[in-house]
Scaffold this active site. Structure first.
Site, PDB file in Angstrom:
ATOM      1  NE  ARG A  15      -5.485  -8.103   1.736  1.00 41.81           N
ATOM      2  CZ  ARG A  15      -4.314  -7.549   1.967  1.00 41.81           C
ATOM      3  NH1 ARG A  15      -4.142  -6.277   1.725  1.00 41.81           N
ATOM      4  NH2 ARG A  15      -3.327  -8.262   2.451  1.00 41.81           N
ATOM      5  NE  ARG A  59      -5.687  -0.086   3.909  1.00 45.99           N
ATOM      6  CZ  ARG A  59      -4.377  -0.190   3.759  1.00 45.99           C
ATOM      7  NH1 ARG A  59      -3.588   0.669   4.361  1.00 45.99           N
ATOM      8  NH2 ARG A  59      -3.860  -1.142   3.004  1.00 45.99           N
ATOM      9  NE  ARG A 109      -8.688  -2.739  10.472  1.00 44.84           N
ATOM     10  CZ  ARG A 109      -7.753  -2.295  11.287  1.00 44.84           C
ATOM     11  NH1 ARG A 109      -8.081  -1.846  12.463  1.00 44.84           N
ATOM     12  NH2 ARG A 109      -6.489  -2.316  10.919  1.00 44.84           N
ATOM     13  CG  ASP A 115      -2.954 -11.072   7.416  1.00 43.49           C
ATOM     14  OD1 ASP A 115      -3.292 -10.152   6.654  1.00 43.49           O
ATOM     15  OD2 ASP A 115      -1.807 -11.560   7.416  1.00 43.49           O
ATOM     16  CE1 TYR A 170       5.069 -10.174   4.207  1.00 42.93           C
ATOM     17  CE2 TYR A 170       3.787 -12.128   3.677  1.00 42.93           C
ATOM     18  CZ  TYR A 170       4.075 -10.790   3.476  1.00 42.93           C
ATOM     19  OH  TYR A 170       3.372 -10.060   2.553  1.00 42.93           O
TER      20      TYR A 170
HETATM   21  O1  CP3 Z   1     -11.409  -9.050   2.059  1.00 42.34           O
HETATM   22  C1  CP3 Z   1     -10.270  -9.437   2.362  1.00 42.34           C
HETATM   23  O2  CP3 Z   1      -9.577  -9.985   1.514  1.00 42.34           O
HETATM   24  C2  CP3 Z   1      -9.763  -9.175   3.749  1.00 42.34           C
HETATM   25  C3  CP3 Z   1      -9.122 -10.333   4.431  1.00 42.34           C
HETATM   26  C4  CP3 Z   1      -7.616 -10.446   4.238  1.00 42.34           C
HETATM   27  C5  CP3 Z   1      -6.621  -9.704   4.957  1.00 42.34           C
HETATM   28  N1  CP3 Z   1      -5.396 -10.196   4.620  1.00 42.34           N
HETATM   29  C6  CP3 Z   1      -6.877  -8.630   5.947  1.00 42.34           C
HETATM   30  C7  CP3 Z   1      -5.868  -7.545   6.022  1.00 42.34           C
HETATM   31  C8  CP3 Z   1      -6.951 -11.350   3.422  1.00 42.34           C
HETATM   32  C9  CP3 Z   1      -7.539 -12.331   2.420  1.00 42.34           C
HETATM   33  C10 CP3 Z   1      -5.546 -11.184   3.676  1.00 42.34           C
HETATM   34  C11 CP3 Z   1      -4.524 -12.037   3.041  1.00 42.34           C
HETATM   35  C12 CP3 Z   1      -3.116 -11.606   3.034  1.00 42.34           C
HETATM   36  N2  CP3 Z   1      -2.417 -10.993   4.034  1.00 42.34           N
HETATM   37  C13 CP3 Z   1      -2.220 -11.859   1.985  1.00 42.34           C
HETATM   38  C14 CP3 Z   1      -2.573 -12.595   0.715  1.00 42.34           C
HETATM   39  C15 CP3 Z   1      -3.328 -11.702  -0.206  1.00 42.34           C
HETATM   40  C16 CP3 Z   1      -2.463 -10.785  -1.015  1.00 42.34           C
HETATM   41  O3  CP3 Z   1      -2.708  -9.585  -0.941  1.00 42.34           O
HETATM   42  O4  CP3 Z   1      -1.575 -11.279  -1.709  1.00 42.34           O
HETATM   43  C17 CP3 Z   1      -0.965 -11.326   2.331  1.00 42.34           C
HETATM   44  C18 CP3 Z   1       0.285 -11.350   1.488  1.00 42.34           C
HETATM   45  C19 CP3 Z   1      -1.100 -10.797   3.638  1.00 42.34           C
HETATM   46  C20 CP3 Z   1      -0.073 -10.139   4.482  1.00 42.34           C
HETATM   47  C21 CP3 Z   1      -0.486  -8.752   4.743  1.00 42.34           C
HETATM   48  N3  CP3 Z   1      -1.340  -8.368   5.773  1.00 42.34           N
HETATM   49  C22 CP3 Z   1      -0.201  -7.595   3.957  1.00 42.34           C
HETATM   50  C23 CP3 Z   1       0.687  -7.575   2.743  1.00 42.34           C
HETATM   51  C24 CP3 Z   1      -0.908  -6.518   4.537  1.00 42.34           C
HETATM   52  C25 CP3 Z   1      -1.037  -5.127   3.974  1.00 42.34           C
HETATM   53  C26 CP3 Z   1      -0.325  -4.074   4.719  1.00 42.34           C
HETATM   54  C27 CP3 Z   1      -1.001  -2.746   4.383  1.00 42.34           C
HETATM   55  O5  CP3 Z   1      -1.442  -2.075   5.323  1.00 42.34           O
HETATM   56  O6  CP3 Z   1      -1.075  -2.377   3.192  1.00 42.34           O
HETATM   57  C28 CP3 Z   1      -1.597  -7.018   5.669  1.00 42.34           C
HETATM   58  C29 CP3 Z   1      -2.509  -6.263   6.566  1.00 42.34           C
HETATM   59  C30 CP3 Z   1      -3.936  -6.462   6.295  1.00 42.34           C
HETATM   60  N4  CP3 Z   1      -4.537  -7.689   6.305  1.00 42.34           N
HETATM   61  C31 CP3 Z   1      -4.911  -5.471   5.996  1.00 42.34           C
HETATM   62  C32 CP3 Z   1      -6.127  -6.147   5.832  1.00 42.34           C
HETATM   63  C33 CP3 Z   1      -7.489  -5.548   5.543  1.00 42.34           C
HETATM   64  C34 CP3 Z   1      -4.671  -3.964   5.863  1.00 42.34           C
HETATM   65  C35 CP3 Z   1      -4.422  -3.305   7.157  1.00 42.34           C
HETATM   66  C36 CP3 Z   1      -5.626  -2.774   7.887  1.00 42.34           C
HETATM   67  O7  CP3 Z   1      -6.745  -2.634   7.366  1.00 42.34           O
HETATM   68  O8  CP3 Z   1      -5.388  -2.437   9.041  1.00 42.34           O
END
Ligand code: CP3
Length: 348
Positions: free
Chosen positions: A24, A28, A37, A73, A150
């Site tokens: 990540r 943010r 973004r 994602d 999920y």
């Molecule tokens: O640098 C990076 O790692 C960004 C790329 C990335 C995202 N999701 C973008 C994202 C990666 C590697 C992921 C993987 C991901 N997505 C996982 C595995 C990694 C982990 O944390 O265990 C999982 C379980 C997900 C599912 C998912 N998508 C979650 C739990 C969330 C978070 C919800 C939140 O807002 O806290 C997302 C949304 C998401 N995917 C965000 C990002 C940057 C955050 C929302 C946003 O910026 O709008």
């Protein structure tokens, strides 16, 4: 051309410095991320190749990390084939009509990356050409169990009650579900590699919810299927999960070259549980990064000490960067790891 340190570490070869990147790392915590973004849907940002490439590159420019990870994602493939997945800010993936029975298998057709989600390969190609040969791009996918969690739970879960009840009550449907998800993950990873990714990571973030017996029976076979399918590509694979201390011996059988662990297992124990054939990735607690720098530095040094001098350590956090993290701390961490990391470092 020299092998990039991250790739060399995955193969447990000597490196000029311990490689470091952060799960990540694009997100943010970065002001430039928030600026680029905007406030739209994360899945919309992901499907815009120029924006996804820019968000992927931001942390590489700022931190000097040893790898980029594609801005995408784990739910992109299931979203792209129309399963009905959205991502709610602050919550995560949500499924309006969860997977509950055999009939739902009909909603999971094969994923054809170049047709269903061409923007992923386009973003990867943009990033790879921008990075050049020295900094590798990590392609990634969700592991079958974690994506299934999920789809079956309908969203994030604490107890994983529905997904566990499905696997125990109807193993045949469960295995059909995770096999399909394995094929989707493998197709996605292969297309990212074709587009320029030179390492892949499979996120089994929630595997730690399973007992060793459950992991062996209900998660490991589909995970092995992913790594087997992509092994002809010749790129190293990393398998990551949270709370997997008791599963590491089994995860060593998945076919990954490196295994990522969270902060609950010191890296010397992780190495002992995995055996000598795997590199390890981790494992500073992301919450530690909110402490004063002197504290972070000491904890990072402890991670390096535990990783030891044997080859095959990739420094990372034990899970994703927390949004409230000061980017200055991560920059300082990269410097410290490059200066003081010792695992498999070549004599100067
Ligand atoms: O640098 C990076 O790692 C960004 C790329 C990335 C995202 N999701 C973008 C994202 C990666 C590697 C992921 C993987 C991901 N997505 C996982 C595995 C990694 C982990 O944390 O265990 C999982 C379980 C997900 C599912 C998912 N998508 C979650 C739990 C969330 C978070 C919800 C939140 O807002 O806290 C997302 C949304 C998401 N995917 C965000 C990002 C940057 C955050 C929302 C946003 O910026 O709008």
């Amino acid at each position: 051309m020299a092998t990039p340190p991250l790739v060399a570490a995955c193969w447990r070869r000597p490196v000029p410095h311990t490689p470091v990147w952060f799960m990540r790392q694009a997100g943010r915590s970065l002001p430039e991320y928030r600026a680029a973004r905007g406030s739209g849907d994360v899945l919309a940002a992901i499907s815009d190749p120029a924006l996804a490439a820019e968000l992927t590159l931001q942390p590489v420019r700022r931190y000097g990390v040893d790898a980029a990870i594609l801005f995408s994602d784990i739910v992109v493939p299931v979203h792209a084939i129309g399963f009905g997945v959205t991502v709610e800010p602050g919550r995560g993936p949500v499924v309006a009509e969860p997977f509950s029975s055999k009939a739902d298998l009909g909603r999971l057709r094969p994923f054809i990356p170049e047709q269903d989600a061409p923007y992923v390969g386009e973003a990867a190609a943009l990033v790879a050409s921008e990075l050049g040969p020295d900094v590798p791009l990590i392609g990634f996918a969700g592991a079958p169990f974690t994506v299934a969690s999920y789809l079956v739970e309908g969203g994030p879960s604490r107890t994983f009650a529905r997904v566990k009840s499905l696997m125990h009550a109807d193993p045949a449907v469960w295995h059909a579900l995770v096999e399909r998800l394995a094929d989707m993950a493998a197709a996605s990873l292969a297309s990212q590699v074709r587009a320029g990714a030179s390492v892949v990571q499979l996120f089994d973030s929630w595997a730690g919810a399973l007992s060793p017996g459950e992991y062996q029976r209900f998660a490991l076979p589909a995970t092995q299927r992913v790594f087997e399918a992509i092994s002809p590509l010749g790129v190293p694979g990393i398998l990551f999960g949270v709370g997997t201390g008791e599963l590491l011996g089994l995860m060593a059988q998945a076919g990954a070259h490196a295994v990522g662990v969270d902060w609950r297992v010191p890296l010397d124990s992780a190495r002992a549980r995995l055996g000598p054939r795997h590199a390890v990735q981790g494992n500073l607690d992301p919450a530690i990064c909110l402490a004063p720098w002197e504290v972070v530095a000491e904890e990072a040094r402890e991670v390096l000490r535990r990783a030891g001098r044997a080859t095959g350590h990739i420094f990372n956090l034990g899970h994703g960067v927390l949004p409230e993290t000061d980017p200055g701390i991560l920059s300082a961490l990269v410097e410290l790891v490059h200066a003081e990391g010792r695992a498999g470092v070549l004599p100067r």
